[in-house]
Design an enzyme around this catalytic site. Structure first.
Site, mmCIF file in Angstrom:
data_model
loop_
_atom_site.group_PDB
_atom_site.id
_atom_site.type_symbol
_atom_site.label_atom_id
_atom_site.label_comp_id
_atom_site.label_asym_id
_atom_site.label_seq_id
_atom_site.Cartn_x
_atom_site.Cartn_y
_atom_site.Cartn_z
ATOM 1 N N HIS A 86 0.812 -1.219 0.000
ATOM 2 C CA HIS A 86 0.000 0.000 0.000
ATOM 3 C C HIS A 86 0.843 1.265 0.000
ATOM 4 C CE1 HIS A 86 -3.510 -2.431 0.464
ATOM 5 N NE2 HIS A 86 -3.135 -2.888 1.647
ATOM 6 N N CYS A 114 0.685 11.874 -7.411
ATOM 7 C CA CYS A 114 -0.272 12.837 -7.939
ATOM 8 C C CYS A 114 -1.374 12.071 -8.664
ATOM 9 C CB CYS A 114 0.404 13.791 -8.917
ATOM 10 S SG CYS A 114 1.598 14.875 -8.104
#
Length: 142
Positions: free
Chosen positions: A109, A117
């Site tokens: 993760h 972004c």
């Protein structure tokens, strides 16, 4: 013996390994998801009001205690990985960055402090860096 005689061994860790380092788990009575409504952790919530999302979800729930350091379990797993580099690997669900860096470690993760972004156009949004799961540039192939 299992590390010596098995072709490959994979360790999978989650938030529980970092509790001894003072990091809140995600589940259980003191877990992040017990005290936080799931809808606060969505990209939709982030896009709607990034500042609110950051201040009301991210900071209170995903900031590490200042004194959080790798504990004995992190060190032991790192030592085992380094001792058997051809047969062992580890995947962690943790984002706390407390696992000691290794070429044999995959942070599934990501890690706190590493940001990606996301496109301004919601139609372009993706949970992966590439639309193609065969992209050779990806570190982890799905």
């Amino acid at each position: 013996d299992i590390c010596l005689y098995r072709k490959r061994v994979l360790f999978i860790t989650g938030a529980g390994i970092s509790v001894a380092s003072g990091v809140r788990p995600f589940r259980g009575s003191s877990g992040v998801w017990t005290s936080t409504i799931w809808t606060n952790a969505t990209r939709e919530s982030f896009r709607k009001d990034p500042l609110k999302w950051y201040n009301e979800f991210w900071l209170p729930n995903l900031s590490l205690p200042q004194n959080a350091k790798p504990n004995a379990a992190h060190h032991a797993l790192h030592e085992i990985l380094e001792r058997y580099p051809t047969t062992l690997s580890m995947i962690t669900q943790n984002v706390d960055g407390l696992h000691i860096p290794s070429k044999r470690l995959i942070e599934a993760h990501g890690r706190l402090g590493l940001f990606k972004c996301i496109p301004a156009n919601a139609d372009e949004d993706s949970d992966t860096d590439s639309e193609d799961d065969d992209d050779d540039e990806r570190l982890v192939h799905l």
